[in-house]
Design a protein around this motif. Structure first.
Motif, PDB file in Angstrom:
ATOM      1  N   LEU A 276       0.821  -1.211   0.000  1.00 55.32           N
ATOM      2  CA  LEU A 276       0.000   0.000   0.000  1.00 55.32           C
ATOM      3  C   LEU A 276       0.860   1.269   0.000  1.00 55.32           C
ATOM      4  O   LEU A 276       0.543   2.238  -0.693  1.00 55.32           O
ATOM      5  CB  LEU A 276      -0.932   0.006   1.215  1.00 55.32           C
ATOM      6  N   GLN A 277       1.949   1.267   0.775  1.00 55.67           N
ATOM      7  CA  GLN A 277       2.804   2.452   0.818  1.00 55.67           C
ATOM      8  C   GLN A 277       3.408   2.743  -0.550  1.00 55.67           C
ATOM      9  O   GLN A 277       3.441   3.896  -1.001  1.00 55.67           O
ATOM     10  CB  GLN A 277       3.913   2.276   1.854  1.00 55.67           C
ATOM     11  N   LEU A 278       3.894   1.710  -1.221  1.00 55.15           N
ATOM     12  CA  LEU A 278       4.470   1.874  -2.557  1.00 55.15           C
ATOM     13  C   LEU A 278       3.423   2.419  -3.520  1.00 55.15           C
ATOM     14  O   LEU A 278       3.700   3.323  -4.320  1.00 55.15           O
ATOM     15  CB  LEU A 278       5.014   0.528  -3.056  1.00 55.15           C
ATOM     16  N   TYR A 279       2.211   1.891  -3.440  1.00 49.06           N
ATOM     17  CA  TYR A 279       1.141   2.333  -4.332  1.00 49.06           C
ATOM     18  C   TYR A 279       0.791   3.796  -4.076  1.00 49.06           C
ATOM     19  O   TYR A 279       0.646   4.587  -5.014  1.00 49.06           O
ATOM     20  CB  TYR A 279      -0.093   1.453  -4.149  1.00 49.06           C
ATOM     21  N   LYS A 280       0.665   4.179  -2.796  1.00 49.04           N
ATOM     22  CA  LYS A 280       0.317   5.561  -2.455  1.00 49.04           C
ATOM     23  C   LYS A 280       1.382   6.543  -2.934  1.00 49.04           C
ATOM     24  O   LYS A 280       1.068   7.602  -3.490  1.00 49.04           O
ATOM     25  CB  LYS A 280       0.124   5.698  -0.939  1.00 49.04           C
ATOM     26  N   VAL A 281       2.652   6.202  -2.696  1.00 48.38           N
ATOM     27  CA  VAL A 281       3.743   7.082  -3.114  1.00 48.38           C
ATOM     28  C   VAL A 281       3.730   7.275  -4.625  1.00 48.38           C
ATOM     29  O   VAL A 281       3.857   8.402  -5.139  1.00 48.38           O
ATOM     30  CB  VAL A 281       5.103   6.521  -2.651  1.00 48.38           C
ATOM     31  N   ASN A 282       3.560   6.195  -5.352  1.00 40.78           N
ATOM     32  CA  ASN A 282       3.528   6.302  -6.812  1.00 40.78           C
ATOM     33  C   ASN A 282       2.332   7.101  -7.286  1.00 40.78           C
ATOM     34  O   ASN A 282       2.439   7.897  -8.222  1.00 40.78           O
ATOM     35  CB  ASN A 282       3.521   4.905  -7.438  1.00 40.78           C
ATOM     36  N   LEU A 283       1.183   6.916  -6.645  1.00 41.16           N
ATOM     37  CA  LEU A 283      -0.010   7.648  -7.034  1.00 41.16           C
ATOM     38  C   LEU A 283       0.161   9.150  -6.790  1.00 41.16           C
ATOM     39  O   LEU A 283      -0.312   9.976  -7.587  1.00 41.16           O
ATOM     40  CB  LEU A 283      -1.227   7.124  -6.271  1.00 41.16           C
ATOM     41  N   VAL A 284       0.852   9.509  -5.709  1.00 40.69           N
ATOM     42  CA  VAL A 284       1.126  10.924  -5.426  1.00 40.69           C
ATOM     43  C   VAL A 284       1.966  11.533  -6.545  1.00 40.69           C
ATOM     44  O   VAL A 284       1.675  12.637  -7.046  1.00 40.69           O
ATOM     45  CB  VAL A 284       1.845  11.080  -4.069  1.00 40.69           C
ATOM     46  N   PHE A 285       3.001  10.830  -6.972  1.00 38.77           N
ATOM     47  CA  PHE A 285       3.853  11.356  -8.036  1.00 38.77           C
ATOM     48  C   PHE A 285       3.154  11.325  -9.391  1.00 38.77           C
ATOM     49  O   PHE A 285       3.387  12.204 -10.234  1.00 38.77           O
ATOM     50  CB  PHE A 285       5.179  10.583  -8.092  1.00 38.77           C
ATOM     51  N   VAL A 286       2.296  10.326  -9.602  1.00 42.82           N
ATOM     52  CA  VAL A 286       1.514  10.277 -10.835  1.00 42.82           C
ATOM     53  C   VAL A 286       0.667  11.541 -10.965  1.00 42.82           C
ATOM     54  O   VAL A 286       0.476  12.073 -12.067  1.00 42.82           O
ATOM     55  CB  VAL A 286       0.612   9.021 -10.872  1.00 42.82           C
TER      56      VAL A 286
END
Length: 332
Positions: A276-286
């Motif tokens: 979940l942390q990896l997904y959230k971080v990537n979504l923020v940068f997306v």
């Protein structure tokens, strides 16, 4: 080192997929002119061809039970592509032999990459709305992840996005000629897309297994950057020809397809979010990258586009993403 033999396979497969997409884009460009769509809006339309490799990769990864590869490619490509295409277009237009843009000498003096402001309202803002919908669908605890219903919703969202983009600034269509050869190449392009997508996923599977990486990390840092390379060459060519707005805005149309149409295959197989942390971080940068893209174009000065420092800032955000994932999130 058995994984190393799959690296040239990955490169060849990505090239084949983009070769197929390129020969699909030419008929779509003709349709844009024939139907009278604006240049900025046409980026949303032609994005169907530009994002075809990602659609194919996601479909194959879902069918082979490695949907995390598709998820990594989807997120990674949407983060690195905008900074990459903007800096490539900027470098490509730093000479006086670039034609087609009014006042190019002034743009050189002011270190400006001039972009039509309509790129913000027609593409960037609707794309940010798409990302908000993705977050709403995938982050809440009940049903966290990609569900079949999410995929169908995102497909409807893309149709709405496409409609608003194409209907804005529509003009009278132009007469175009269709050649049998280009129709044949478009058909061959579909075949190349299918084969290229299959071997892209197969090669990524073997590389990440050999390196001991998770499929999503392989998609983020191996397949996504390699898949962006053909677009880099296309952006350079289009920008050098003087079609700067088309060169810089088509990437947003590509992303809109990636986060909607290419979303569907992964959602249909029900993909839970493992990290979940990896997904959230990537979504923020997306979301951060297109937000800066829109702000820089709209508020860059008296003329719309990217100043030199803004180009550097976009690239810095891309590097910050890599550092954040590698040194803070530290995915397996």
């Amino acid at each position: 080192m058995g994984w190393a033999i799959w690296v040239p396979v990955l490169l060849a497969a990505v090239w084949a997929a983009h070769w197929g997409a390129e020969h699909l884009s030419n008929p779509l460009k003709k349709l844009r002119k024939q139907w009278g769509f604006s240049v900025a809006a046409g980026g949303s339309f032609i994005g169907l061809a530009a994002a075809a490799p990602e659609i194919g990769i996601n479909t194959v990864s879902a069918m082979r039970g490695v949907a995390d590869i598709g998820l990594g490619v989807m997120l990674g490509s949407n983060i690195i592509a905008i900074p990459l295409m903007v800096i490539v277009a900027y470098i490509a237009t730093r000479s006086r032999d670039v034609g087609g843009e009014k006042g190019h000498e002034q743009h050189l003096r002011e270190h400006l990459l001039a972009v039509d402001r309509s790129a913000v309202t027609v593409q960037a803002i609707p794309y940010l709305v798409i990302l908000l919908i993705v977050a709403i669908l995938t982050l809440p605890v009940p049903g966290r992840g990609l569900q079949p219903i999410d995929g169908w919703i995102m497909l409807l969202v893309y149709l709405a996005y496409l409609a608003q983009a194409l209907l804005r600034g529509r003009e009278k269509g132009k007469k175009v000629q269709w050649k049998r050869r280009e129709v044949g190449l478009a058909a061959a392009g579909i075949g190349a897309l299918v084969v290229g997508a299959f071997f892209t996923v197969l090669a990524t599977e073997n590389i990440v297994r050999g390196l001991g990486l998770s499929p999503v990390v392989g998609g983020l840092f191996i397949t996504a950057p390699i898949a962006a390379l053909p677009e880099v060459f296309a952006t350079w060519s289009v920008a050098k020809s003087g079609q700067i707005t088309s060169a810089v805005t088509s990437v947003i149309g590509d992303h809109a397809v990636t986060m909607t149409v290419a979303f569907l295959p992964l959602a249909l197989v029900t993909l839970p979010i493992q990290d979940l942390q990896l997904y959230k971080v990537n979504l923020v940068f997306v979301a951060l990258v297109p937000l800066l893209y829109a702000v820089f174009i709209h508020f860059g000065g008296s003329q719309h586009g990217f100043r030199q420092w803004q180009v550097v800032a976009l690239v810095a955000v891309g590097l910050l993403w890599i550092a954040t994932v590698v040194f803070w999130v530290r995915p397996a």
